[in-house]
Design an enzyme around this catalytic site. Structure first.
Site, mmCIF file in Angstrom:
data_model
loop_
_atom_site.group_PDB
_atom_site.id
_atom_site.type_symbol
_atom_site.label_atom_id
_atom_site.label_comp_id
_atom_site.label_asym_id
_atom_site.label_seq_id
_atom_site.Cartn_x
_atom_site.Cartn_y
_atom_site.Cartn_z
ATOM 1 C CG ASP A 180 13.696 36.658 24.866
ATOM 2 O OD1 ASP A 180 12.771 36.663 24.036
ATOM 3 O OD2 ASP A 180 14.857 36.977 24.567
ATOM 4 C CD GLU A 192 18.231 36.326 21.714
ATOM 5 O OE1 GLU A 192 18.262 36.237 20.474
ATOM 6 O OE2 GLU A 192 17.628 37.226 22.317
ATOM 7 C CG HIS A 224 22.274 35.417 18.881
ATOM 8 N ND1 HIS A 224 23.537 34.902 18.671
ATOM 9 C CD2 HIS A 224 21.430 34.688 18.106
ATOM 10 C CE1 HIS A 224 23.465 33.886 17.833
ATOM 11 N NE2 HIS A 224 22.193 33.750 17.447
ATOM 12 C CG HIS A 279 17.942 41.007 20.244
ATOM 13 N ND1 HIS A 279 16.566 40.946 20.351
ATOM 14 C CD2 HIS A 279 18.207 42.034 19.403
ATOM 15 C CE1 HIS A 279 16.028 41.891 19.597
ATOM 16 N NE2 HIS A 279 17.006 42.562 19.013
ATOM 17 C CG ASP A 302 16.009 40.832 24.683
ATOM 18 O OD1 ASP A 302 16.665 41.849 24.964
ATOM 19 O OD2 ASP A 302 16.010 40.310 23.546
#
Length: 237
Positions: free
Chosen positions: A7, A9, A57, A152, A157
């Site tokens: 994942d 960001e 985030h 997040h 995640d």
């Protein structure tokens, strides 16, 4: 095969307009078990995050200012994911950013360094058509706690997605068990076929039992004001 749940960001939604990766989180799975051999890096994107992305985030420009640039971690990332199956939720989004970062460094596209890409969003849509299939929705559906997820984060995640993926694909675990059970059932069936049936003993009703049965039938005839259905049945020869 070695599996990596990945994942990212980012500073925004569009790498074509200059948005960059600011965090990468990867979780390793071997033989359907989390190994703990994870990869996690914060990255200095050399630009500010958009307001909407920052609200998601919470990684500020100040926090990221002393972190390595993507060029400094690119080879480490490539070595970590090399030859693995990569599992991503909404894969086109993350791949677009990874390819954009690699292109800046004249590195071949991300997919060329791995064995295959699995998109759990596409997978979830096939399994649960017409339902919400966000990571939060899947956590709820499969009973995975995400109460600690206030913002997040790429590693958090990825860890949640790893649990979701294992839950979504849990049936794969029972394949060999099912085959063994089928084989055992077949063997049992063959054994049963070989057993000779014992002589069937038929007990005739006594006179008082026949009289009692007739009384019940008469009461049924009376209730339906005619002949009850049991009278129409022909006794076996």
């Amino acid at each position: 095969m070695r599996q990596i749940v990945l994942d990212t960001e980012t500073t925004g939604l569009n790498p074509r307009s200059g948005d960059r990766i600011i965090e990468i989180g990867c979780v390793e799975i071997l033989n359907r078990r989390l190994t703990g051999n994870n990869f996690h890096r914060y990255i200095n994107p050399e630009r500010d995050s958009e307001e909407g992305a920052l609200a998601v985030h919470g990684l500020t420009t100040e926090f990221l200012s002393d972190k390595p640039k993507f060029a400094e971690i690119a080879n480490e990332l490539r070595d970590y994911v090399s030859g693995a199956e990569i599992i991503i939720h909404n894969a086109p989004f993350d791949l677009a950013f990874l390819d954009s970062e690699f292109e800046r460094l004249n590195i071949p596209r991300f997919v060329e360094h791995v064995e295959m890409i699995t998109d759990t969003l596409a997978q979830a849509k096939e399994m649960h058509p017409g339902k919400r299939n966000s990571l939060d929705a899947l956590c709820d559906r499969y009973g995975i706690s995400n109460a600690h997820r206030t913002l997040h984060g790429a590693l958090l995640d990825a860890e949640l997605l790893a649990e979701v993926y294992l839950a979504m694909t849990r049936g794969q675990n029972s394949l060999t068990i099912d085959l063994a059970l089928d084989a055992a059932s077949s063997a049992m069936g063959r054994q049963l076929e070989q057993i000779e049936l014992a002589e069937i003993i038929v007990l005739q009703a006594a006179a008082d039992e026949i009289a009692e049965h007739e009384t019940v039938m008469n009461s049924l005839d009376k209730e339906v004001k005619g002949t009850c259905i049991w009278r129409s049945l022909v006794p076996p020869a």
